[in-house]
Design a protein around this motif. Structure first.
Motif, PDB file in Angstrom:
ATOM      1  N   PRO A 131       1.773 -36.474  -6.107  1.00 23.74           N
ATOM      2  CA  PRO A 131       1.054 -35.365  -6.758  1.00 23.74           C
ATOM      3  C   PRO A 131       1.974 -34.431  -7.532  1.00 23.74           C
ATOM      4  O   PRO A 131       1.605 -33.926  -8.593  1.00 23.74           O
ATOM      5  CB  PRO A 131       0.387 -34.647  -5.573  1.00 23.74           C
ATOM      6  CG  PRO A 131       0.201 -35.718  -4.541  1.00 23.74           C
ATOM      7  CD  PRO A 131       1.429 -36.582  -4.671  1.00 23.74           C
ATOM      8  N   LYS A 161      -2.255 -41.581   1.614  1.00 26.24           N
ATOM      9  CA  LYS A 161      -3.248 -40.613   1.166  1.00 26.24           C
ATOM     10  C   LYS A 161      -2.835 -39.961  -0.151  1.00 26.24           C
ATOM     11  O   LYS A 161      -3.684 -39.607  -0.971  1.00 26.24           O
ATOM     12  CB  LYS A 161      -3.474 -39.557   2.251  1.00 26.24           C
ATOM     13  CG  LYS A 161      -4.125 -40.114   3.514  1.00 26.24           C
ATOM     14  CD  LYS A 161      -4.383 -39.036   4.540  1.00 26.24           C
ATOM     15  CE  LYS A 161      -5.040 -39.616   5.792  1.00 26.24           C
ATOM     16  NZ  LYS A 161      -5.305 -38.576   6.822  1.00 26.24           N
ATOM     17  N   SER A 162      -1.529 -39.800  -0.356  1.00 24.53           N
ATOM     18  CA  SER A 162      -1.044 -39.235  -1.625  1.00 24.53           C
ATOM     19  C   SER A 162      -1.329 -40.192  -2.774  1.00 24.53           C
ATOM     20  O   SER A 162      -1.730 -39.773  -3.866  1.00 24.53           O
ATOM     21  CB  SER A 162       0.458 -38.945  -1.531  1.00 24.53           C
ATOM     22  OG  SER A 162       0.732 -37.959  -0.569  1.00 24.53           O
ATOM     23  N   LYS A 164      -3.676 -42.495  -2.776  1.00 23.25           N
ATOM     24  CA  LYS A 164      -5.124 -42.536  -2.939  1.00 23.25           C
ATOM     25  C   LYS A 164      -5.618 -41.354  -3.757  1.00 23.25           C
ATOM     26  O   LYS A 164      -6.495 -41.490  -4.616  1.00 23.25           O
ATOM     27  CB  LYS A 164      -5.786 -42.544  -1.562  1.00 23.25           C
ATOM     28  CG  LYS A 164      -7.289 -42.765  -1.595  1.00 23.25           C
ATOM     29  CD  LYS A 164      -7.847 -42.849  -0.189  1.00 23.25           C
ATOM     30  CE  LYS A 164      -9.351 -43.041  -0.209  1.00 23.25           C
ATOM     31  NZ  LYS A 164      -9.938 -43.110   1.151  1.00 23.25           N
ATOM     32  N   ALA A 165      -5.044 -40.181  -3.499  1.00 22.36           N
ATOM     33  CA  ALA A 165      -5.440 -38.982  -4.242  1.00 22.36           C
ATOM     34  C   ALA A 165      -5.133 -39.123  -5.723  1.00 22.36           C
ATOM     35  O   ALA A 165      -5.912 -38.697  -6.577  1.00 22.36           O
ATOM     36  CB  ALA A 165      -4.732 -37.763  -3.665  1.00 22.36           C
ATOM     37  N   ASP A 168      -7.573 -41.720  -7.230  1.00 21.27           N
ATOM     38  CA  ASP A 168      -8.898 -41.109  -7.376  1.00 21.27           C
ATOM     39  C   ASP A 168      -8.907 -40.037  -8.451  1.00 21.27           C
ATOM     40  O   ASP A 168      -9.896 -39.824  -9.129  1.00 21.27           O
ATOM     41  CB  ASP A 168      -9.339 -40.482  -6.047  1.00 21.27           C
ATOM     42  CG  ASP A 168      -9.858 -41.536  -5.076  1.00 21.27           C
ATOM     43  OD1 ASP A 168     -10.192 -42.628  -5.537  1.00 21.27           O
ATOM     44  OD2 ASP A 168      -9.904 -41.256  -3.869  1.00 21.27           O
ATOM     45  N   GLY A 170      -8.845 -36.848  -8.030  1.00 22.55           N
ATOM     46  CA  GLY A 170      -9.264 -35.539  -7.544  1.00 22.55           C
ATOM     47  C   GLY A 170     -10.135 -34.820  -8.562  1.00 22.55           C
ATOM     48  O   GLY A 170     -10.680 -35.414  -9.487  1.00 22.55           O
ATOM     49  N   ARG A 174      -6.746 -38.053 -12.945  1.00 26.15           N
ATOM     50  CA  ARG A 174      -5.413 -38.564 -13.248  1.00 26.15           C
ATOM     51  C   ARG A 174      -5.075 -38.245 -14.700  1.00 26.15           C
ATOM     52  O   ARG A 174      -5.922 -38.390 -15.580  1.00 26.15           O
ATOM     53  CB  ARG A 174      -5.366 -40.088 -13.004  1.00 26.15           C
ATOM     54  CG  ARG A 174      -4.061 -40.745 -13.448  1.00 26.15           C
ATOM     55  CD  ARG A 174      -4.016 -42.199 -12.994  1.00 26.15           C
ATOM     56  NE  ARG A 174      -5.199 -42.929 -13.381  1.00 26.15           N
ATOM     57  CZ  ARG A 174      -5.393 -43.475 -14.581  1.00 26.15           C
ATOM     58  NH1 ARG A 174      -4.478 -43.337 -15.533  1.00 26.15           N
ATOM     59  NH2 ARG A 174      -6.493 -44.138 -14.834  1.00 26.15           N
ATOM     60  N   GLU A 211     -11.154 -46.583   4.912  1.00 24.62           N
ATOM     61  CA  GLU A 211     -10.374 -45.657   4.093  1.00 24.62           C
ATOM     62  C   GLU A 211      -9.101 -46.306   3.588  1.00 24.62           C
ATOM     63  O   GLU A 211      -8.719 -46.146   2.430  1.00 24.62           O
ATOM     64  CB  GLU A 211     -10.034 -44.409   4.892  1.00 24.62           C
ATOM     65  CG  GLU A 211      -9.300 -43.362   4.047  1.00 24.62           C
ATOM     66  CD  GLU A 211      -8.987 -42.113   4.847  1.00 24.62           C
ATOM     67  OE1 GLU A 211      -8.613 -41.120   4.215  1.00 24.62           O
ATOM     68  OE2 GLU A 211      -9.093 -42.144   6.073  1.00 24.62           O
ATOM     69  N   ARG A 218      -8.988 -49.183  -5.420  1.00 20.90           N
ATOM     70  CA  ARG A 218      -8.863 -48.164  -6.450  1.00 20.90           C
ATOM     71  C   ARG A 218      -7.952 -48.589  -7.599  1.00 20.90           C
ATOM     72  O   ARG A 218      -7.815 -47.862  -8.577  1.00 20.90           O
ATOM     73  CB  ARG A 218      -8.378 -46.850  -5.815  1.00 20.90           C
ATOM     74  CG  ARG A 218      -9.499 -46.141  -5.076  1.00 20.90           C
ATOM     75  CD  ARG A 218      -9.022 -45.082  -4.128  1.00 20.90           C
ATOM     76  NE  ARG A 218     -10.130 -44.282  -3.622  1.00 20.90           N
ATOM     77  CZ  ARG A 218     -11.013 -44.695  -2.713  1.00 20.90           C
ATOM     78  NH1 ARG A 218     -10.911 -45.918  -2.208  1.00 20.90           N
ATOM     79  NH2 ARG A 218     -12.011 -43.918  -2.320  1.00 20.90           N
TER      80      ARG A 218
END
Length: 290
Positions: A131, A161-162, A164-165, A168, A170, A174, A211, A218
């Motif tokens: 991120p 999770k980073s 995935k974020a 996605d 957020g 992106r 998950e 993705r």
């Protein structure tokens, strides 16, 4: 007495300044996009380290994966030209040129097509800082491919999770000038026993791993790499030998190459390249990569 108070005040201010810096984190280093085509992300200094001579081969030397090569090239070209493109997961057999293909396709598009396309490699252990990297890259004046080689996640690893974020996007999405390419030996990026263990201990097994398994979903493109045949392996040997001018009797060359693969118990692009390096050494010839 007054001097003592002033010195104490200065000391306290210095401590406060240091504490603020620790909370705020390191100041971003200056990133110069003109210094190189490829960079390595350094999260400690928030710096993109330029790579003056990337370790890569010419795209024409990557054999046995023609179909996925063409798909990846077309996807990369569309992205570099400013058109919609997908994040890509290259998965499958070891040594079949997944990372080599990413670097070769980038070089071909950036150099041969004359497009300012940059490649930024992120080490596996730095995935959690993605991120932060996205925040830096969104203001880049060029399209950027973020590349993570040999990506996978083990037990109790939550750094996925980073990723995935970022995939996605957020609420902000992106950055339009950023695409993610990753290679992995695992189709779903996590070990089978981890999936089975979570399924066996969960109240709802189908949801226990959803998950993590959905992480690979993705990526818009999945490109599979499989073990090569003997014919593909020998074609790799022949193309390498011809490209680097390693003169040898064709029959002897193939015989030695097959013996080399037998001693290693595998046929792959990596094994073919290792044989070529050995051959070049025996012939006292230097190999110059692109």
């Amino acid at each position: 007495m007054q001097d003592t108070k002033i010195n104490l005040l200065i000391t306290e201010m210095q401590k406060l300044s240091a504490a603020i810096e620790r909370i705020a984190g390191p100041a971003p280093a200056v990133n110069d996009w003109d210094m190189a085509e490829c960079f390595v992300w350094g999260p400690q200094r928030l710096h993109l380290q330029p790579v003056s001579k990337p370790n890569r081969v010419d795209l024409t030397l990557i054999r046995g994966v023609d179909h996925v090569r063409d798909i990846l090239f077309d996807n990369t070209m569309r992205f570099a030209e400013g058109f919609p493109a997908n994040n890509v997961l290259l998965w499958g057999a070891r040594g079949m040129g997944k990372s080599s293909l990413v670097k070769a396709v980038h070089a071909s598009v950036a150099r041969d097509a004359g497009i300012r396309l940059k490649l930024v490699e992120v080490h596996r252990e730095d995935i959690s800082t993605l991120p932060i990297l996205m925040e830096i890259l969104k203001s880049a004046p060029v399209p950027v491919i973020v590349f993570c080689d040999d990506l996978s996640f083990d037990h109790d690893d939550t750094s996925y999770k980073s990723l995935k974020a970022v995939l996605d996007g957020g609420i902000e999405g992106r950055p339009a000038n950023v695409l993610l390419y990753a290679t992995s030996n695992r189709r779903h990026l996590l070990p089978r026993d981890m999936m089975e263990n979570e399924q066996s201990t969960a109240i709802n097994p189908s949801e226990a791993v959803e998950e993590k398994v959905s992480l690979s979903d993705r990526f818009g493109l999945w490109l599979g790499f499989y073990k090569c045949s003997q014919e593909d392996y020998l074609e790799m040997i022949d193309s390498y030998a011809a490209y680097f001018g390693l003169e040898s009797d064709p029959a002897k060359l193939r015989s030695e190459a097959l013996e080399w693969s037998t001693t290693r118990g595998a046929r792959s692009g990596r094994v073919a390249w290792q044989f070529i390096q050995d051959l070049a050494g025996r012939l006292k010839r230097k190999i110059d990569l692109v």
